[in-house]
Design a protein around this motif. Sequence first.
Motif, PDB file in Angstrom:
ATOM      1  N   VAL A  20       1.175  -1.258   0.069  1.00  0.00           N
ATOM      2  CA  VAL A  20       0.046  -0.063  -0.159  1.00  0.00           C
ATOM      3  C   VAL A  20       0.838   1.301   0.331  1.00  0.00           C
ATOM      4  CG1 VAL A  20      -1.873   1.393   1.239  1.00  0.00           C
ATOM      5  CG2 VAL A  20      -2.096  -1.254   1.385  1.00  0.00           C
ATOM      6  N   PHE A  26      -4.408   2.954  -0.418  1.00  0.00           N
ATOM      7  CA  PHE A  26      -4.442   2.619   0.611  1.00  0.00           C
ATOM      8  C   PHE A  26      -6.379   3.336   0.968  1.00  0.00           C
ATOM      9  CE2 PHE A  26      -5.851   5.807   4.005  1.00  0.00           C
ATOM     10  CZ  PHE A  26      -5.128   5.311   5.122  1.00  0.00           C
ATOM     11  N   LEU A 306      -1.590  -0.515   8.549  1.00  0.00           N
ATOM     12  CA  LEU A 306      -2.157   0.826   7.997  1.00  0.00           C
ATOM     13  C   LEU A 306      -1.722   2.226   8.385  1.00  0.00           C
ATOM     14  CD1 LEU A 306      -5.787  -1.114   8.106  1.00  0.00           C
ATOM     15  CD2 LEU A 306      -4.227  -0.163   6.239  1.00  0.00           C
ATOM     16  N   VAL A 309       1.253   2.909   7.162  1.00  0.00           N
ATOM     17  CA  VAL A 309       1.232   3.698   5.370  1.00  0.00           C
ATOM     18  C   VAL A 309       0.498   4.799   6.047  1.00  0.00           C
ATOM     19  CG1 VAL A 309      -0.079   3.171   3.873  1.00  0.00           C
ATOM     20  CG2 VAL A 309       0.632   1.267   4.687  1.00  0.00           C
TER      21      VAL A 309
END
Length: 326
Positions: A20, A26, A306, A309
Motif C-alpha cells: 500500500v 490505501f 495501516l 502507511v
Amino acid sequence: KYLVYLMSGIILLIMVINVVNNKERFFKLIYIISFGVFICSMYGIFQYIDITPNPLEIDMNSSSYLSGRISSFFGNANMFSVLLILFLPIQISMCLTEDNIRKKIFFGCVFVVAFIALLLTFSRGAWIAFIISMIVMVLMIKPKYVFVFILLFVVLIPCIPNVVKFRFLSIFSMDTSISLRILLYSTSINFISLNPLYGSGFGAINFQAMVYNLELFPINRPTFLHAHNLFLQIASESGLLTLLFFILFCVFMLIRLYKIGKSSKKVRFVCSGFLSCFVGLLVVSMFDYPWYFPRILIINWFFIGLLYVIINLYSDKGSVGVYEKK
C-alpha cells in the motif's frame, strides 16, 4: 504456536507497508475493510435473532436479563468488539473525507450497522473504549465541540434500550466477570514483581504454567488463561523493559498521527479516525488481552501496518491532498 501467529502478523504488517504505497491503494483497502466489517456486523446481528445465553460469557445471576451476546465469526463477543473498535471511528472519518454522496452513504451505513453490532456484543470495556475514542476524534477535529458531544450523549441516554443501560451500569455491581478480572490483575502484578526483567517468555501458556507453579492463583477459581490486560500480559511475558518500549511505541504513533493531522482539513479527518481507533484499542486492551486470539492478533498487526502507511503517505509537507499518488 504463538510465535507462528506473532510472526504471521508481523509479516502481514510488512506486506501492508510495502504494497500500500500510494493513496489510491490505501483508500481502496479501506473500502474493502469497511465492507468486511459490514458483513461481520450483519452476520452478528442476524445471530442475535436466535441466540442463547453462554454461561462462559454471561454471569447468569447478575445479568439474567441478557438473551445472549453476539460474536459473529470470532467465537467470542469481546474479541468481536475489539474488531469493531478498530474500525468503527474510521467510518465517520471516511464520511467526512469523501465528497461522493454514495460513498458517504456507504460508510454511514457501515457505521450504523457496526454500531448496532457493538451494542449487541454487550462488551462493557468496548463501550467505554468507543466513547473515549469518539471524544478523542472530536478533540482532534473540533476541540470546541467536545462539550457539545458530551451533552448530546447525556441527552440521548433516555433513548438507549434498557438492556444496554442495565448492562453498562453493571460495571459498578462487582459481578463475577469484574471480580475475576481484579483477581487476575492482582495475580499478574504479583508475578511481575517476582520476574520484573525477563517475565515468563512468549506465549500465554508459559505465563499460565508459571502462575500455577508459583501457586499465585487459587485452584478453586476458573482457569487462569491470561492477565485480561494487554499491558500486564506484556510485562508478565517479556518484562517491564519490553512494556516500556511498547508504551513508547504507542506514544510515538499517537504523536505522529496528531502532527500529520494538522497538515490539512481532509488529512485531519483521516488521521483523526485512525488515531481514535488506536486509542480505543489501547483502552479496550486494559480490560482484555486481544492477542490471545490469533485472528485478533493478526488483525492488530494489520492495523498497525495501516498506521505506518498513513505516516508514510502523509508525512511529507507537500502531501496535503487525499487521493493523489505518492
